[in-house]
Design a protein around this motif. Structure first.
Motif, PDB file in Angstrom:
ATOM      1  N   LEU A 146     -29.251  -8.835-110.493  1.00  0.00           N
ATOM      2  CA  LEU A 146     -29.887  -7.650-110.925  1.00  0.00           C
ATOM      3  C   LEU A 146     -31.010  -7.935-112.121  1.00  0.00           C
ATOM      4  N   ASP A 147     -31.825  -7.409-112.090  1.00  0.00           N
ATOM      5  CA  ASP A 147     -33.055  -7.531-113.315  1.00  0.00           C
ATOM      6  C   ASP A 147     -32.417  -6.815-114.559  1.00  0.00           C
ATOM      7  N   PRO A 148     -32.374  -7.688-115.719  1.00  0.00           N
ATOM      8  CA  PRO A 148     -31.918  -7.154-116.928  1.00  0.00           C
ATOM      9  C   PRO A 148     -32.788  -5.693-117.331  1.00  0.00           C
ATOM     10  N   LYS A 149     -33.997  -5.764-117.083  1.00  0.00           N
ATOM     11  CA  LYS A 149     -34.955  -4.994-117.373  1.00  0.00           C
ATOM     12  C   LYS A 149     -34.487  -3.650-117.038  1.00  0.00           C
ATOM     13  N   VAL A 188     -22.791  -6.917-114.216  1.00  0.00           N
ATOM     14  CA  VAL A 188     -23.578  -5.845-114.902  1.00  0.00           C
ATOM     15  C   VAL A 188     -23.465  -6.092-116.357  1.00  0.00           C
ATOM     16  N   LYS A 189     -22.246  -6.522-116.915  1.00  0.00           N
ATOM     17  CA  LYS A 189     -22.011  -6.677-118.360  1.00  0.00           C
ATOM     18  C   LYS A 189     -23.199  -7.880-118.603  1.00  0.00           C
ATOM     19  N   ASP A 190     -22.951  -9.020-118.062  1.00  0.00           N
ATOM     20  CA  ASP A 190     -24.055 -10.249-118.255  1.00  0.00           C
ATOM     21  C   ASP A 190     -25.321  -9.539-118.302  1.00  0.00           C
ATOM     22  N   VAL A 191     -26.016  -8.795-117.888  1.00  0.00           N
ATOM     23  CA  VAL A 191     -27.309  -8.386-118.125  1.00  0.00           C
ATOM     24  C   VAL A 191     -27.467  -6.860-118.904  1.00  0.00           C
TER      25      VAL A 191
END
Length: 118
Positions: free
Chosen positions: A23-26, A49-52
């Motif tokens: 997943l792209d954090p942006k 999801v939490k990590d990003v």
């Protein structure tokens, strides 16, 4: 109100499965992520999801799971919903230009409210 994102529409299998580094954090940071329930571990998806920086998650059942719900302990706020409701939310997130939602946890029990603006 937070942006609502369904990564299943990205076309990437690794993003659809919420695999590590997929997943792209942006695109995720501060947003409500819609996640399909499948064979991948649900708690591991929550960690991705939490990590990003994702704000929270909505787990939607597959057709084979129908309306059966499973409670899990996640590292971020999350809720599970049935197949029919999941399809409606995914359709909204996929087709609304700026899909937004609010998710409120009213107690320690799994109780969530969704408010959508069109």
């Amino acid at each position: 109100m937070l942006p609502l994102v369904y990564s299943g529409q990205s076309g990437s299998l690794s993003a659809f499965l919420y695999m590590e580094n997929s997943l792209d954090p942006k695109l995720v940071n501060g947003k409500i992520m819609i996640c399909d329930r499948d064979s991948s571990p649900r708690i591991a998806k929550g960690m991705v999801v939490k990590d990003v920086g994702g704000a929270t998650m909505i787990f939607t059942n597959s057709n084979s799971s129908s309306e059966d719900l499973v409670a899990d302990t996640h590292m971020l706020s999350a809720c599970a919903i049935g197949f029919d409701e999941g399809d409606a939310i995914k359709a909204y997130a996929s087709f609304a230009a700026n899909a937004i939602a609010t998710m409120a946890f009213l107690s320690s029990k799994l109780l969530s409210l969704f408010f959508f603006e069109r």
